[in-house]
Write an enzyme that holds these catalytic residues in place. Structure first.
Site, PDB file in Angstrom:
ATOM      1  N   ASP A  65       0.848  -1.196   0.000  1.00  0.00           N
ATOM      2  CA  ASP A  65       0.000   0.000   0.000  1.00  0.00           C
ATOM      3  C   ASP A  65       0.885   1.249   0.000  1.00  0.00           C
ATOM      4  OD1 ASP A  65       0.925  -0.048   2.577  1.00  0.00           O
ATOM      5  OD2 ASP A  65      -1.035   0.250   3.518  1.00  0.00           O
ATOM      6  N   SER A  66       2.205   1.047   0.073  1.00  0.00           N
ATOM      7  CA  SER A  66       3.150   2.157  -0.145  1.00  0.00           C
ATOM      8  C   SER A  66       2.951   2.741  -1.549  1.00  0.00           C
ATOM      9  CB  SER A  66       4.602   1.697   0.045  1.00  0.00           C
ATOM     10  OG  SER A  66       4.856   0.508  -0.673  1.00  0.00           O
ATOM     11  N   ASP A 104      -1.009  -6.355  -0.750  1.00  0.00           N
ATOM     12  CA  ASP A 104      -1.200  -5.688   0.545  1.00  0.00           C
ATOM     13  C   ASP A 104      -2.653  -5.237   0.676  1.00  0.00           C
ATOM     14  OD1 ASP A 104      -0.118  -4.835   2.925  1.00  0.00           O
ATOM     15  OD2 ASP A 104       0.926  -3.096   2.087  1.00  0.00           O
ATOM     16  N   LYS A 134      -1.095  -9.594   2.425  1.00  0.00           N
ATOM     17  CA  LYS A 134      -0.445  -9.102   3.646  1.00  0.00           C
ATOM     18  C   LYS A 134      -1.408  -8.145   4.334  1.00  0.00           C
ATOM     19  CE  LYS A 134       2.870  -5.771   3.917  1.00  0.00           C
ATOM     20  NZ  LYS A 134       2.191  -4.854   4.853  1.00  0.00           N
ATOM     21  N   GLU A 136      -1.758  -5.624   8.175  1.00  0.00           N
ATOM     22  CA  GLU A 136      -1.035  -5.078   9.325  1.00  0.00           C
ATOM     23  C   GLU A 136      -1.729  -5.440  10.640  1.00  0.00           C
ATOM     24  OE1 GLU A 136      -0.326  -0.874   8.915  1.00  0.00           O
ATOM     25  OE2 GLU A 136       0.702  -1.121   6.990  1.00  0.00           O
ATOM     26  N   GLU A 203       8.669  -4.285  11.100  1.00  0.00           N
ATOM     27  CA  GLU A 203       9.094  -2.987  10.557  1.00  0.00           C
ATOM     28  C   GLU A 203       9.568  -2.057  11.662  1.00  0.00           C
ATOM     29  OE1 GLU A 203       6.520  -1.195   7.635  1.00  0.00           O
ATOM     30  OE2 GLU A 203       7.616   0.706   7.687  1.00  0.00           O
TER      31      GLU A 203
HETATM   32  O1  KIV Z   1       3.398  -1.097   1.720  1.00  0.00           O
HETATM   33  C1  KIV Z   1       4.564  -1.478   1.897  1.00  0.00           C
HETATM   34  O2  KIV Z   1       5.452  -1.242   1.065  1.00  0.00           O
HETATM   35  C2  KIV Z   1       4.851  -2.212   3.112  1.00  0.00           C
HETATM   36  C3  KIV Z   1       6.260  -2.589   3.426  1.00  0.00           C
HETATM   37  C4  KIV Z   1       7.078  -1.414   3.764  1.00  0.00           C
HETATM   38  C5  KIV Z   1       6.301  -3.602   4.487  1.00  0.00           C
HETATM   39  O3  KIV Z   1       3.956  -2.517   3.834  1.00  0.00           O
END
Ligand code: KIV
Length: 286
Positions: A65-66, A104, A134, A136, A203
Protein backbone atom coordinates in the site's frame (compact mmCIF):
# COMPACT_ATOMS: atom_id res chain seq x y z
CA UNK A 1 20.46 -23.47 -3.33
CA UNK A 2 20.21 -26.15 -6.05
CA UNK A 3 17.22 -27.91 -7.57
CA UNK A 4 16.36 -31.44 -6.60
CA UNK A 5 16.89 -33.43 -9.83
CA UNK A 6 14.17 -35.97 -9.18
CA UNK A 7 11.40 -33.84 -7.73
CA UNK A 8 8.73 -32.33 -9.96
CA UNK A 9 8.97 -29.10 -7.98
CA UNK A 10 12.28 -27.62 -6.86
CA UNK A 11 13.40 -28.66 -3.41
CA UNK A 12 14.40 -25.07 -2.75
CA UNK A 13 14.23 -22.31 -5.32
CA UNK A 14 16.26 -19.94 -3.18
CA UNK A 15 19.56 -18.63 -4.35
CA UNK A 16 18.45 -16.24 -7.07
CA UNK A 17 17.73 -16.34 -10.77
CA UNK A 18 20.60 -18.66 -11.57
CA UNK A 19 19.23 -21.49 -9.49
CA UNK A 20 15.56 -21.71 -10.36
CA UNK A 21 12.83 -20.50 -12.72
CA UNK A 22 10.14 -22.36 -10.72
CA UNK A 23 7.59 -20.51 -8.62
CA UNK A 24 8.49 -19.67 -5.03
CA UNK A 25 5.82 -21.11 -2.75
CA UNK A 26 5.04 -20.49 0.89
CA UNK A 27 6.63 -23.83 1.81
CA UNK A 28 9.93 -22.44 0.50
CA UNK A 29 9.72 -19.66 3.09
CA UNK A 30 9.52 -22.30 5.80
CA UNK A 31 12.35 -24.26 4.19
CA UNK A 32 14.52 -21.14 3.92
CA UNK A 33 14.13 -20.46 7.64
CA UNK A 34 14.99 -24.05 8.48
CA UNK A 35 18.05 -23.99 6.19
CA UNK A 36 19.23 -20.53 7.25
CA UNK A 37 18.84 -19.16 3.70
CA UNK A 38 17.89 -15.47 3.59
CA UNK A 39 14.65 -14.51 1.85
CA UNK A 40 14.79 -11.39 -0.35
CA UNK A 41 11.82 -9.16 -1.19
CA UNK A 42 11.13 -5.86 -2.90
CA UNK A 43 7.96 -3.93 -3.43
CA UNK A 44 6.76 -3.60 -7.03
CA UNK A 45 3.83 -1.74 -8.52
CA UNK A 46 4.04 -2.43 -12.26
CA UNK A 47 4.75 -5.05 -14.94
CA UNK A 48 8.22 -3.88 -16.00
CA UNK A 49 9.79 -3.55 -12.56
CA UNK A 50 8.21 -6.88 -11.57
CA UNK A 51 9.85 -8.59 -14.55
CA UNK A 52 13.25 -7.07 -13.78
CA UNK A 53 13.16 -8.03 -10.09
CA UNK A 54 11.86 -11.49 -10.95
CA UNK A 55 14.70 -12.11 -13.42
CA UNK A 56 17.16 -10.93 -10.78
CA UNK A 57 15.93 -13.71 -8.47
CA UNK A 58 14.09 -11.61 -5.89
CA UNK A 59 12.03 -14.19 -3.98
CA UNK A 60 8.85 -12.23 -3.36
CA UNK A 61 7.28 -9.04 -4.65
CA UNK A 62 5.00 -7.06 -2.37
CA UNK A 63 2.47 -4.83 -4.07
CA UNK A 64 2.51 -2.61 -1.00
CA UNK A 65 0.00 0.00 0.00
CA UNK A 66 3.15 2.16 -0.14
CA UNK A 67 1.84 2.60 -3.72
CA UNK A 68 -0.33 5.23 -2.04
CA UNK A 69 2.86 7.32 -1.69
CA UNK A 70 4.99 6.09 -4.57
CA UNK A 71 2.40 5.73 -7.34
CA UNK A 72 -0.52 7.94 -6.32
CA UNK A 73 1.34 10.71 -4.45
CA UNK A 74 -0.69 10.65 -1.21
CA UNK A 75 1.05 11.88 1.96
CA UNK A 76 0.34 8.62 3.80
CA UNK A 77 -0.83 5.12 2.89
CA UNK A 78 -4.26 5.74 4.43
CA UNK A 79 -6.19 6.96 1.36
CA UNK A 80 -5.21 4.21 -1.09
CA UNK A 81 -8.10 1.88 -1.94
CA UNK A 82 -8.65 -1.72 -3.01
CA UNK A 83 -9.79 -0.48 -6.42
CA UNK A 84 -6.53 1.44 -6.87
CA UNK A 85 -4.31 -1.47 -5.80
CA UNK A 86 -6.01 -4.23 -7.79
CA UNK A 87 -4.80 -3.13 -11.27
CA UNK A 88 -1.24 -2.63 -9.94
CA UNK A 89 -1.24 -6.09 -8.37
CA UNK A 90 -2.54 -7.61 -11.60
CA UNK A 91 0.32 -5.99 -13.54
CA UNK A 92 2.94 -7.26 -11.07
CA UNK A 93 1.50 -10.78 -11.16
CA UNK A 94 1.77 -10.71 -14.96
CA UNK A 95 5.43 -9.70 -14.75
CA UNK A 96 6.54 -12.25 -12.13
CA UNK A 97 7.25 -15.80 -13.30
CA UNK A 98 9.20 -17.05 -10.27
CA UNK A 99 8.61 -14.63 -7.41
CA UNK A 100 5.74 -15.07 -4.96
CA UNK A 101 3.45 -12.05 -5.36
CA UNK A 102 1.94 -10.64 -2.18
CA UNK A 103 -1.00 -8.21 -2.29
CA UNK A 104 -1.20 -5.69 0.55
CA UNK A 105 -4.68 -5.12 1.99
CA UNK A 106 -5.16 -1.36 2.31
CA UNK A 107 -6.42 0.55 5.36
CA UNK A 108 -10.18 0.23 5.78
CA UNK A 109 -10.51 -3.04 3.87
CA UNK A 110 -10.14 -5.65 6.66
CA UNK A 111 -10.21 -4.17 10.18
CA UNK A 112 -13.94 -4.14 10.90
CA UNK A 113 -14.42 -7.90 11.09
CA UNK A 114 -13.06 -11.20 9.73
CA UNK A 115 -15.85 -11.40 7.14
CA UNK A 116 -14.76 -8.11 5.60
CA UNK A 117 -11.13 -9.29 5.68
CA UNK A 118 -11.94 -12.56 3.88
CA UNK A 119 -14.04 -10.70 1.31
CA UNK A 120 -11.15 -8.31 0.51
CA UNK A 121 -8.56 -11.08 0.41
CA UNK A 122 -10.75 -13.08 -1.98
CA UNK A 123 -11.10 -10.05 -4.27
CA UNK A 124 -7.31 -9.73 -4.52
CA UNK A 125 -6.81 -13.45 -5.15
CA UNK A 126 -9.62 -13.68 -7.70
CA UNK A 127 -8.95 -10.46 -9.60
CA UNK A 128 -5.14 -10.15 -9.62
CA UNK A 129 -3.24 -13.44 -9.75
CA UNK A 130 -1.45 -12.70 -6.45
CA UNK A 131 -0.34 -15.71 -4.42
CA UNK A 132 -0.80 -14.32 -0.90
CA UNK A 133 -2.04 -11.25 0.96
CA UNK A 134 -0.45 -9.10 3.65
CA UNK A 135 -2.18 -7.16 6.38
CA UNK A 136 -1.04 -5.08 9.32
CA UNK A 137 -1.47 -5.72 13.04
CA UNK A 138 -0.55 -8.37 15.59
CA UNK A 139 -3.05 -9.47 18.26
CA UNK A 140 -5.62 -7.02 16.89
CA UNK A 141 -5.61 -8.70 13.46
CA UNK A 142 -5.26 -12.34 14.55
CA UNK A 143 -8.92 -13.25 13.97
CA UNK A 144 -8.81 -11.74 10.48
CA UNK A 145 -5.67 -13.74 9.67
CA UNK A 146 -7.22 -16.97 10.98
CA UNK A 147 -10.31 -16.59 8.79
CA UNK A 148 -8.36 -15.66 5.64
CA UNK A 149 -6.05 -18.65 6.11
CA UNK A 150 -9.09 -20.91 6.67
CA UNK A 151 -10.37 -19.69 3.30
CA UNK A 152 -7.18 -21.12 1.75
CA UNK A 153 -5.33 -17.82 1.28
CA UNK A 154 -1.76 -17.48 2.59
CA UNK A 155 -1.19 -14.47 4.83
CA UNK A 156 1.99 -12.50 5.45
CA UNK A 157 1.55 -10.58 8.71
CA UNK A 158 3.11 -7.21 9.59
CA UNK A 159 3.94 -6.02 13.13
CA UNK A 160 6.17 -3.42 14.79
CA UNK A 161 5.69 -0.09 13.06
CA UNK A 162 2.52 -0.42 10.99
CA UNK A 163 2.15 2.63 8.71
CA UNK A 164 -1.65 2.36 8.48
CA UNK A 165 -1.73 3.03 12.24
CA UNK A 166 0.81 5.86 12.14
CA UNK A 167 -1.54 8.37 13.79
CA UNK A 168 -2.38 5.96 16.59
CA UNK A 169 1.33 5.24 17.07
CA UNK A 170 2.19 8.96 17.23
CA UNK A 171 4.03 9.18 13.90
CA UNK A 172 6.98 7.25 12.46
CA UNK A 173 8.10 5.88 15.81
CA UNK A 174 10.37 2.85 16.33
CA UNK A 175 8.40 0.01 17.98
CA UNK A 176 9.52 -2.85 20.21
CA UNK A 177 11.84 -0.69 22.32
CA UNK A 178 12.50 -1.40 26.01
CA UNK A 179 11.25 -4.39 27.96
CA UNK A 180 7.57 -3.58 27.52
CA UNK A 181 7.92 -2.79 23.81
CA UNK A 182 9.89 -5.98 23.15
CA UNK A 183 7.27 -8.05 25.03
CA UNK A 184 4.42 -6.51 23.04
CA UNK A 185 6.27 -7.17 19.79
CA UNK A 186 6.77 -10.81 20.75
CA UNK A 187 3.10 -11.18 21.77
CA UNK A 188 2.00 -9.71 18.44
CA UNK A 189 4.36 -11.94 16.45
CA UNK A 190 3.26 -15.08 18.33
CA UNK A 191 -0.39 -14.16 17.82
CA UNK A 192 -0.02 -13.94 14.03
CA UNK A 193 1.99 -17.16 13.94
CA UNK A 194 -0.72 -18.95 15.95
CA UNK A 195 -3.35 -17.52 13.60
CA UNK A 196 -1.64 -19.20 10.65
CA UNK A 197 0.49 -16.50 8.98
CA UNK A 198 3.28 -18.02 6.85
CA UNK A 199 5.70 -15.13 7.51
CA UNK A 200 5.75 -11.87 9.43
CA UNK A 201 7.20 -8.49 8.50
CA UNK A 202 8.91 -6.68 11.39
CA UNK A 203 9.09 -2.99 10.56
CA UNK A 204 11.28 -0.42 12.33
CA UNK A 205 12.17 -2.34 15.47
CA UNK A 206 15.54 -2.62 17.27
CA UNK A 207 17.63 -5.49 15.96
CA UNK A 208 17.83 -7.18 19.36
CA UNK A 209 14.02 -7.26 19.67
CA UNK A 210 13.85 -8.62 16.12
CA UNK A 211 16.41 -11.29 17.01
CA UNK A 212 14.32 -12.41 19.99
CA UNK A 213 11.21 -12.67 17.81
CA UNK A 214 13.09 -14.51 15.05
CA UNK A 215 14.42 -17.06 17.53
CA UNK A 216 11.01 -17.54 19.15
CA UNK A 217 9.03 -18.15 15.95
CA UNK A 218 8.91 -21.09 13.57
CA UNK A 219 7.72 -18.87 10.68
CA UNK A 220 10.24 -16.57 8.99
CA UNK A 221 10.58 -12.94 9.99
CA UNK A 222 11.10 -10.37 7.23
CA UNK A 223 12.93 -7.20 8.21
CA UNK A 224 12.00 -3.72 7.06
CA UNK A 225 14.48 -1.76 9.15
CA UNK A 226 14.64 -4.49 11.80
CA UNK A 227 18.32 -5.39 11.45
CA UNK A 228 20.31 -8.40 10.29
CA UNK A 229 18.92 -11.19 12.50
CA UNK A 230 15.65 -11.64 10.63
CA UNK A 231 15.13 -14.47 8.14
CA UNK A 232 14.73 -12.09 5.21
CA UNK A 233 14.91 -8.48 4.09
CA UNK A 234 12.35 -6.32 2.26
CA UNK A 235 12.68 -2.77 0.93
CA UNK A 236 10.43 -0.35 -0.91
CA UNK A 237 11.95 -0.45 -4.38
CA UNK A 238 11.66 3.27 -5.10
CA UNK A 239 13.67 4.04 -1.91
CA UNK A 240 16.19 1.30 -2.69
CA UNK A 241 16.73 2.47 -6.30
CA UNK A 242 16.94 6.20 -5.61
CA UNK A 243 13.61 6.98 -7.31
CA UNK A 244 11.74 8.33 -4.28
CA UNK A 245 11.84 12.08 -3.80
CA UNK A 246 11.95 13.35 -0.22
CA UNK A 247 12.88 11.55 2.95
CA UNK A 248 14.38 8.05 2.77
CA UNK A 249 14.37 5.98 5.99
CA UNK A 250 17.80 5.58 7.61
CA UNK A 251 17.76 1.80 7.31
CA UNK A 252 17.60 1.90 3.49
CA UNK A 253 20.73 1.19 1.43
CA UNK A 254 20.40 2.71 -2.04
CA UNK A 255 21.60 0.47 -4.87
CA UNK A 256 20.96 2.91 -7.74
CA UNK A 257 20.06 6.54 -8.45
CA UNK A 258 17.45 6.12 -11.14
CA UNK A 259 15.63 9.34 -10.23
CA UNK A 260 18.74 11.35 -11.09
CA UNK A 261 19.42 9.23 -14.20
CA UNK A 262 15.87 9.89 -15.47
CA UNK A 263 16.11 13.61 -14.76
CA UNK A 264 19.46 13.78 -16.59
CA UNK A 265 17.95 11.85 -19.51
CA UNK A 266 14.91 14.15 -19.68
CA UNK A 267 17.18 17.23 -19.68
CA UNK A 268 19.35 15.74 -22.42
CA UNK A 269 16.27 14.90 -24.54
CA UNK A 270 14.85 18.41 -24.13
CA UNK A 271 18.20 19.95 -25.13
CA UNK A 272 18.57 17.63 -28.15
CA UNK A 273 15.08 18.43 -29.42
CA UNK A 274 15.66 22.18 -28.92
CA UNK A 275 19.00 22.05 -30.74
CA UNK A 276 17.82 19.72 -33.51
CA UNK A 277 20.26 16.96 -32.48
CA UNK A 278 17.27 14.61 -32.16
CA UNK A 279 16.02 13.08 -34.39
CA UNK A 280 19.21 12.36 -36.35
CA UNK A 281 19.08 10.73 -39.83
CA UNK A 282 19.30 7.22 -38.32
CA UNK A 283 16.00 7.83 -36.49
CA UNK A 284 14.13 8.72 -39.71
CA UNK A 285 12.15 6.38 -42.01
CA UNK A 286 13.00 6.60 -45.72
O1 KIV B 1 3.40 -1.10 1.72
C1 KIV B 1 4.56 -1.48 1.90
O2 KIV B 1 5.45 -1.24 1.07
C2 KIV B 1 4.85 -2.21 3.11
C3 KIV B 1 6.26 -2.59 3.43
C4 KIV B 1 7.08 -1.41 3.76
C5 KIV B 1 6.30 -3.60 4.49
O3 KIV B 1 3.96 -2.52 3.83
Amino acid sequence: MAFSESAQEPAAPYGGAASSPKRVRIRHFQQAKRDGVKIVGLTSYDYLSAGIFDRAGIDFLLVGDSAGNTVFGYDTTLPVTVDELIPLTRAVARGARRALVVADLPFGSYETNPREAVHTAIRFMKETGAHAVKLEGGERSAEQIRHIVEAGIPVMAHVGFTPQAEHGLGGHVIQGRGEEGAEKLLRDAKAVEAAGAFAVVLEMVPSESARAVTEALTIPTISVGAGPHCDGQLLVWTDWAGFTTGRIPRFVKQYAQIGKDLEDAANAFREDVSSGAYPAPEHEYE
